[in-house]
Design an enzyme around this catalytic site. Structure first.
Site, mmCIF file in Angstrom:
data_model
loop_
_atom_site.group_PDB
_atom_site.id
_atom_site.type_symbol
_atom_site.label_atom_id
_atom_site.label_comp_id
_atom_site.label_asym_id
_atom_site.label_seq_id
_atom_site.Cartn_x
_atom_site.Cartn_y
_atom_site.Cartn_z
ATOM 1 N N TRP A 103 0.822 -1.212 0.000
ATOM 2 C CA TRP A 103 0.000 0.000 0.000
ATOM 3 C C TRP A 103 0.853 1.257 0.000
ATOM 4 O O TRP A 103 0.477 2.269 -0.604
ATOM 5 C CB TRP A 103 -0.984 -0.034 1.163
ATOM 6 C CG TRP A 103 -1.901 -1.207 1.048
ATOM 7 C CD1 TRP A 103 -1.906 -2.336 1.815
ATOM 8 C CD2 TRP A 103 -2.900 -1.411 0.028
ATOM 9 N NE1 TRP A 103 -2.858 -3.215 1.360
ATOM 10 C CE2 TRP A 103 -3.479 -2.680 0.263
ATOM 11 C CE3 TRP A 103 -3.363 -0.646 -1.037
ATOM 12 C CZ2 TRP A 103 -4.506 -3.189 -0.533
ATOM 13 C CZ3 TRP A 103 -4.372 -1.154 -1.836
ATOM 14 C CH2 TRP A 103 -4.934 -2.414 -1.578
ATOM 15 N N ASP A 172 -1.606 6.513 6.376
ATOM 16 C CA ASP A 172 -2.690 5.637 5.959
ATOM 17 C C ASP A 172 -2.922 4.662 7.107
ATOM 18 O O ASP A 172 -2.111 3.780 7.366
ATOM 19 C CB ASP A 172 -2.284 4.894 4.678
ATOM 20 C CG ASP A 172 -3.321 3.872 4.227
ATOM 21 O OD1 ASP A 172 -4.349 3.700 4.917
ATOM 22 O OD2 ASP A 172 -3.091 3.218 3.184
ATOM 23 N N LYS A 196 -12.181 -2.226 7.687
ATOM 24 C CA LYS A 196 -11.454 -3.074 8.624
ATOM 25 C C LYS A 196 -11.991 -2.887 10.048
ATOM 26 O O LYS A 196 -12.588 -3.797 10.606
ATOM 27 C CB LYS A 196 -9.956 -2.759 8.605
ATOM 28 C CG LYS A 196 -9.150 -3.561 7.599
ATOM 29 C CD LYS A 196 -9.151 -2.988 6.217
ATOM 30 C CE LYS A 196 -8.116 -3.715 5.360
ATOM 31 N NZ LYS A 196 -8.100 -3.234 3.980
#
Length: 361
Positions: A103, A172, A196
Site C-alpha cells: 500500500w 494511511d 477493517k
C-alpha cells in the site's frame, strides 16, 4: 440460530454482531421515520443526526482536538493516494515516503504523477518483514510531507512508535485505526478506509489539521479539494449514508467496550493467543514479521511446506475458520484480528493450530 463464522478476512472484515443486529432491527424503519436509513435524504434532520453522531463519537474516542477537521469521503484509501499529492505536493517540494509494503508502494506510485518523491527508508529488500528503524530525518525540512502506512495487512507489520517529523506527517491507517491509542497531534493528516475497524466499505475517514489544510493548492478539481468537503461538512454531494450510519453504530460499540484503551487491551490479548501458538510450535509455524514489528491486526505465518499449508487451510475451513489464506506476496496464512473479531475466535484458532501441529509433525 445459524452458526457465525470465525471471520479472519483481511477486508471487508468482521463487524460486531451487536452492530449488525441493531442495523437489522432498524433497517426498514429508522427512528420511526417509516423509511430505511438508506432511503433518507442526506439533507434531512434524521440523517443529519446520524452524520453528526459519527463525527462526535470519532472525535471523542480518538481525542481529536478542535484544531482538526473530520471528513467522511468516498473512493477508499486508494483515492487518497492521489488526492493528497494533488492538494499538497507543490512543484518546488518533495514528498517523502517510508516503504513498508504494497500500500505504501501504491501511494508512492500515485504521488509520482504529481511531483517529486523520495524514499526515505524501506524494508522491501527483506520482503517487508519489519518497519524500518533508525532512519535519518535530516535534510527533509523543506519537504511537502512524510507519508507512512501505519499497518501493513499483507505483511503483518505495524508501527509501534511514529516518527517525530519536522514536516507534516501523513498516515494511511486503514487497517489499524481505533485498534490502539494514538497521539493525533503527531499527524497532519490521517486517512482510513472503513472496511477493517470502522464498518463496511464505502466511506473513508480523513482527520486533518486545519493549519495543514490551509496549505493546499487551488488547482485540484472541486470534488477533489479537501476544502470543498470541509466547507460542506462532507455533504457536498450525496455521501455514503448507510456506511456512515454503520460507522456510527461501530463507534457506539467501541465506546460501550470501554473506548480505545479497552479495545487495545483486548487486541493485545487476542494477538497474544496466536503469536504464542507460533512461538511455541518449535518453528512448525514461522511468523513473517520480526518480533519488534508484529501487527496486532494481521498475523502472518507460514508452515513447513505448501502441502501442509493447503491441508491446514482446508481443515480450518471445515472448522468454520474463514479468510486465513495468506497473500501471494508472503504465502502461508494470515489471521486478521480486527476489533470486531471476538476473543473466542482467536482462542479457538490458537487451539486449532496446536492440534494441527500435533497431528502433522
Amino acid at each position: 440460530m445459524f452458526l457465525r463464522a470465525y471471520n479472519f478476512n483481511a477486508g471487508p472484515a468482521a463487524i460486531p454482531l451487536p452492530v449488525l443486529e441493531k442495523a437489522q432491527k432498524e433497517l426498514v424503519n429508522f427512528n420511526n421515520s417509516g423509511m430505511s436509513v438508506m432511503e433518507l435524504s442526506h439533507r434531512s434532520k434524521e440523517y443529519e443526526d446520524v452524520h453528526n453522531r459519527a463525527n462526535t463519537l470519532l472525535r471523542e474516542l480518538l481525542l481529536i482536538p478542535d484544531s482538526y477537521e473530520v471528513l467522511f469521503l468516498q473512493g477508499g484509501a486508494s483515492l487518497q493516494f492521489s488526492m493528497i499529492p494533488m492538494n499538497f505536493l507543490q512543484q518546488d517540494k518533495t514528498a517523502h515516503f517510508v516503504m513498508t509494503g504494497a500500500w505504501s508502494e501504491k501511494a508512492l506510485k500515485e504521488a509520482k504523477r504529481f511531483g517529486e518523491t523520495r524514499i526515505l527508508a524501506s524494508s522491501k529488500e527483506e520482503n517487508y518483514t519489519h518497519i524500518p528503524q533508525g532512519f535519518s530525518l535530516e535534510g527533509i525540512e523543506d519537504g511537502a510531507y512524510l507519508h507512512i502506512t501505519s499497518n501493513n495487512t499483507i505483511f503483518g507489520t505495524q508501527w509501534t512508535d511514529y516518527p517525530t517529523s519536522p514536516i507534516p506527517l501523513i498516515a494511511d491507517m486503514s487497517s489499524d485505526i481505533l485498534c490502539k491509542e494514538i497521539d493525533i497531534e503527531k499527524f497532519s493528516l490521517i486517512y482510513a478506509g472503513a472496511q477493517k475497524n470502522l464498518g463496511p466499505s464505502g466511506v473513508t475517514v480523513v482527520i486533518a489539521k486545519k493549519e495543514f489544510l490551509e496549505t493546499a493548492t487551488d488547482d485540484a478539481p472541486t470534488i477533489l479539494k479537501y476544502s470543498t468537503h470541509v466547507d460542506s461538512q462532507s455533504l457536498y454531494n450525496t455521501p455514503p449514508t448507510f456506511s456512515i450510519y454503520m460507522l456510527s453504530l461501530v463507534l457506539e460499540w467501541v465506546k460501550e467496550q470501554g473506548g480505545v484503551k479497552a479495545i487495545q487491551k483486548m487486541n493485545e490479548e487476542k494477538a497474544g493467543y496466536i503469536y504464542s501458538a507460533i512461538e511455541q510450535s518449535n518453528k512448525f509455524y514461522k511468523a513473517h514479521a520480526t518480533e519488534d514489528s508484529r501487527s496486532l491486526m494481521n498475523i502472518t505465518f507460514t508452515l513447513p511446506n505448501e502441502e501442509l499449508t493447503k491441508k491446514f487451510l482446508t481443515e480450518a475451513k471445515e472448522r468454520n475458520f474463514i479468510g486465513l489464506a495468506g497473500h501471494r506476496s508472503v504465502g502461508g496464512c494470515r489471521a486478521s484480528t480486527y476489533n470486531a473479531v471476538p476473543k473466542e475466535a482467536c482462542e479457538a484458532l490458537a487451539a486449532f493450530m496446536k492440534e494441527f501441529q500435533e497431528n502433522n509433525q
